[in-house]
Design a protein around this motif. Structure first.
Motif, PDB file in Angstrom:
ATOM      1  N   THR A 189       0.845  -1.187   0.000  1.00 19.93           N
ATOM      2  CA  THR A 189       0.000   0.000   0.000  1.00 19.93           C
ATOM      3  C   THR A 189       0.885   1.245   0.000  1.00 19.93           C
ATOM      4  N   TYR A 227       0.154   5.686   0.373  1.00 23.73           N
ATOM      5  CA  TYR A 227      -0.919   6.647   0.611  1.00 23.73           C
ATOM      6  C   TYR A 227      -0.501   8.086   0.333  1.00 23.73           C
ATOM      7  N   LEU A 275      -0.886  -0.018  -3.997  1.00 22.31           N
ATOM      8  CA  LEU A 275      -2.315  -0.033  -3.689  1.00 22.31           C
ATOM      9  C   LEU A 275      -2.656   1.153  -2.794  1.00 22.31           C
ATOM     10  N   GLY A 318      -4.982   1.779  -0.740  1.00 24.04           N
ATOM     11  CA  GLY A 318      -6.055   1.032  -0.088  1.00 24.04           C
ATOM     12  C   GLY A 318      -6.871   1.946   0.810  1.00 24.04           C
ATOM     13  N   ASP A 319      -8.138   1.559   0.992  1.00 26.45           N
ATOM     14  CA  ASP A 319      -8.944   2.351   1.927  1.00 26.45           C
ATOM     15  C   ASP A 319      -8.511   2.078   3.373  1.00 26.45           C
ATOM     16  N   SER A 320      -7.538   1.182   3.548  1.00 28.86           N
ATOM     17  CA  SER A 320      -6.896   1.029   4.864  1.00 28.86           C
ATOM     18  C   SER A 320      -6.267   2.347   5.299  1.00 28.86           C
ATOM     19  N   ASP A 350      -8.614   1.706  -4.272  1.00 24.33           N
ATOM     20  CA  ASP A 350      -9.861   1.139  -3.748  1.00 24.33           C
ATOM     21  C   ASP A 350     -11.069   2.025  -4.037  1.00 24.33           C
ATOM     22  N   LYS A 355      -9.991  -1.191  -7.422  1.00 27.09           N
ATOM     23  CA  LYS A 355     -10.303  -2.450  -6.723  1.00 27.09           C
ATOM     24  C   LYS A 355     -11.650  -2.302  -6.029  1.00 27.09           C
ATOM     25  N   HIS A 410     -12.070  -8.060  -4.881  1.00 27.27           N
ATOM     26  CA  HIS A 410     -11.512  -8.362  -3.549  1.00 27.27           C
ATOM     27  C   HIS A 410     -12.518  -9.251  -2.837  1.00 27.27           C
ATOM     28  N   GLU A 420      -8.364 -12.046   0.699  1.00 31.28           N
ATOM     29  CA  GLU A 420      -7.961 -11.608   2.046  1.00 31.28           C
ATOM     30  C   GLU A 420      -8.441 -12.606   3.100  1.00 31.28           C
ATOM     31  N   ILE A 431      -3.503 -11.763   0.975  1.00 34.66           N
ATOM     32  CA  ILE A 431      -3.089 -11.127   2.228  1.00 34.66           C
ATOM     33  C   ILE A 431      -3.630 -12.012   3.346  1.00 34.66           C
ATOM     34  N   VAL A 442       0.196  -9.013  -0.943  1.00 34.93           N
ATOM     35  CA  VAL A 442       0.038  -7.595  -0.619  1.00 34.93           C
ATOM     36  C   VAL A 442       0.092  -7.435   0.890  1.00 34.93           C
ATOM     37  N   VAL A 472      -0.004  -4.099   4.018  1.00 34.14           N
ATOM     38  CA  VAL A 472      -0.097  -2.680   4.354  1.00 34.14           C
ATOM     39  C   VAL A 472       1.320  -2.201   4.701  1.00 34.14           C
TER      40      VAL A 472
END
Ligand code: KIV
Length: 258
Positions: A22, A24, A41, A43-45, A87, A115, A139, A184, A205, A215, A217
């Protein structure tokens, strides 16, 4: 086809593992692209590890767009080799029309692909996004955006019924045109079966070592989020510790304390 996506397919066909992390912001994206990561990625994480939300359901499209622009600039300046995958956040793809509109906004912000959480239930969205000319990864397995319904982050594929449903999801999203599949927290044996039975690359993951790629984080890999450490992620640096050490050194020098 986007050359970076063609390369991911080529990696699968010659059994060369795909490395995904990931990113950001500008600096992490640039560093990771320069380091040779295959996919960045967004990611919305980011809602949890960057913005401090309790889960990913609070992340908005405006936030995803803001971070995507920064990552796209960093990836470009890093050499631009990595695929920028972003995401579709909670509530942004509830209908095919919404999915296309929001995927288009992400592409305009610099995403090469998007994604989407969901399997057979989201075939209409996947088909619409692909028809709009935007590559999409599905996903499946544990879907963090369902955490409020599920009441936690649970391993998937433990029963024969769950395993069969996951396999069905995988085939449905491949048929709908997804270029890849993220798995995941899927039981490793089930992830291996799915990987062997689809033509598109799988990225795991917490799903064992037999996926086409892995993948994680970034914060878990570099030790930048010490308050929660997933069991499946090997921490390879202690950036949190280094930040605090440097900050304490600066404070001591500034305050002239020994
Ligand atoms: O949001 C994210 O970073 C993800 C990974 C956990 C796979 O979807």
């Amino acid at each position: 086809m986007n050359e970076r996506i063609a390369q991911l397919r080529a990696f699968k066909s010659r059994s060369e593992p795909i490395a995904v992390l990931t990113a950001y912001d500008y600096s992490s994206a640039r560093l990771l692209d320069e380091a040779g990561v295959d996919v960045l990625l967004v990611g919305d994480s980011l809602g949890m590890v960057v913005l401090g939300y309790p889960d990913t359901t609070l992340v908005t499209m405006d936030e995803m767009l803001h971070h995507t622009r920064a990552v796209a600039r960093g990836a470009h300046d890093g050499g631009g080799k990595a695929l920028v995958l972003v995401d579709l956040c909670f509530g942004s793809a509830d209908t095919p029309a919404e999915a296309v509109r929001n995927a288009t906004h992400l592409v305009q912000a610099g995403a090469h692909a998007v994604k989407l959480e969901g399997g057979a239930s989201h075939v209409a969205q996947i088909e619409a996004i692909v028809a709009a000319g935007i590559p999409v990864m599905a996903h499946i397995g544990m879907q963090p955006q369902q955490v409020r319904i599920e009441g936690g982050y649970k391993i998937k594929g433990k029963t024969d019924e769950q395993a069969a449903a996951l396999l069905e999801d995988a085939h449905a999203v491949e048929k709908a045109g997804a270029f890849g599949l993220l798995l995941e927290l899927v039981v490793p044996a089930v992830a291996a079966t799915i990987t062997a039975s689809v033509g598109i690359p799988t990225i795991g993951i917490g799903a064992g070592t037999d996926c086409d790629g892995q993948v994680l984080v970034l914060h878990d890999v570099i030790g930048l989020y010490p308050w929660f450490k997933p069991k499946f992620a090997t921490q390879r640096a202690d950036v949190a510790g280094e930040i605090q050490r440097a900050a304490r050194e600066f404070i001591a020098v500034t305050k002239r304390t020994p």
